[in-house]
Design a protein around this motif. Structure first.
Motif, short mmCIF file in Angstrom:
data_model
loop_
_atom_site.label_atom_id
_atom_site.label_comp_id
_atom_site.label_asym_id
_atom_site.label_seq_id
_atom_site.Cartn_x
_atom_site.Cartn_y
_atom_site.Cartn_z
N GLU A 149 79.93 12.84 -22.14
CA GLU A 149 78.62 12.27 -22.49
C GLU A 149 77.90 11.81 -21.24
O GLU A 149 78.50 11.24 -20.33
CB GLU A 149 78.81 11.08 -23.45
CG GLU A 149 77.50 10.51 -23.97
CD GLU A 149 77.71 9.32 -24.90
OE1 GLU A 149 76.71 8.76 -25.36
OE2 GLU A 149 78.87 8.97 -25.16
N THR A 151 75.75 9.10 -20.34
CA THR A 151 75.35 7.81 -20.92
C THR A 151 73.97 7.37 -20.43
O THR A 151 73.30 6.59 -21.10
CB THR A 151 76.39 6.73 -20.59
OG1 THR A 151 76.59 6.67 -19.17
CG2 THR A 151 77.73 7.04 -21.26
N LYS A 156 74.93 14.45 -25.37
CA LYS A 156 76.27 15.00 -25.60
C LYS A 156 76.40 16.29 -24.80
O LYS A 156 75.56 17.17 -24.89
CB LYS A 156 76.48 15.28 -27.09
CG LYS A 156 77.84 15.87 -27.40
CD LYS A 156 77.98 16.17 -28.89
CE LYS A 156 79.33 16.83 -29.18
NZ LYS A 156 79.47 17.15 -30.63
N ASN A 187 73.27 18.48 -25.57
CA ASN A 187 72.75 17.98 -26.84
C ASN A 187 72.67 19.04 -27.93
O ASN A 187 71.64 19.22 -28.58
CB ASN A 187 71.37 17.32 -26.65
CG ASN A 187 71.48 15.81 -26.56
OD1 ASN A 187 72.50 15.21 -26.85
ND2 ASN A 187 70.39 15.18 -26.14
#
Length: 248
Positions: A149, A151, A156, A187
């Motif tokens: 991930e 952050t 993702k 993502n």
């Protein structure tokens, strides 16, 4: 005679191993603007309408990239030579050069964003990957799935890596797996970077050498992440897409 045969076998084995740790990979990067915009609930009505108009006939933005690699380092950027467009023009692209030195565990990224060129120099810190029990074939190689991930951007990341190319390199800013990344999904399909062709060849260090002169504002990883996070926060408050002026 047996000793000669054994020597030949050993040399062939060494050549095959060496060949798998040095080469050139052509990638296609596909960005789907409608998926990205639909994900951003904070966008204003005007911003969504502007995006829909801008990308009405070109929702999928495709770009070619190349990764050069050997056991010691890698370099990822646009192809050195590109075909001209139908009108005979070659479009200028934003600066995007990603260098990795695995021996010295160092990263150097030259990235144009937010109206400036930034030079990111720091130690190489790889993501915390989780290897999954899934496989698929990409460009003739069986690849394993790994996830992590981002952050800072809230993304993702799914990578597919070939463990029989034992080099910890990959496209974009991603590396650190026990095999070369042949596909990167950001993502769940917003951006997908896929290897189209893998050429195993000797790649000399000079082909991946840093430019003698690098112009731009220097930062480390922490300052870069703070800059990105601040830009995303400001964009959310202003109800605009932060990725108009920054890589997704």
């Amino acid at each position: 005679m047996k000793s000669v045969s054994l020597l030949i076998f050993m040399l062939l084995g060494f050549a095959a191993t060496a060949q798998k740790t040095s080469g050139e990979i052509s990638y296609e990067r596909v960005k789907t603007w409608s998926r990205i915009n639909n994900r951003m609930t904070f966008l204003s009505k005007e911003e969504k309408e502007r995006a829909a108009t801008t990308w009405a006939n070109n929702d999928e933005q495709k770009q070619d990239f190349v990764l050069l690699f050997n056991e010691k380092q890698s370099y990822y950027s646009y192809p050195a030579k590109e075909d001209l467009s139908e009108g005979g023009y070659s479009w200028q692209k934003d600066e995007y050069k990603i260098y990795r030195d695995f021996e010295k565990e160092k990263r150097t990224d030259i990235i144009a964003m937010l109206g400036k060129t930034y030079i990111l120099e720091d130690s190489l810190k790889v993501p915390k990957w989780k290897v999954m029990n899934k496989i698929k074939e990409i460009a003739g190689y069986m690849c394993m799935m790994a996830v992590t991930e981002d952050t800072t951007k809230g993304q993702k990341i799914t990578a597919w890596f070939a463990d029989n190319i034992p080099v910890s390199a990959g496209p974009e800013l991603y590396s650190g797996l026990p095999g070369l990344i042949l596909e990167l999904d950001i993502n769940e399909g917003d951006v997908v970077i896929t290897a189209k062709e893998v050429k195993m060849r000797e790649v000399k260090d000079e082909e991946m050498a840093l430019p003698k002169k690098m112009k731009g504002k220097k930062l480390d990883t922490l300052k870069y992440e703070q800059l990105v996070a601040e830009h995303i926060r400001d964009s959310m408050k202003a109800h605009r897409n932060p990725y108009w002026s920054m890589p997704y």
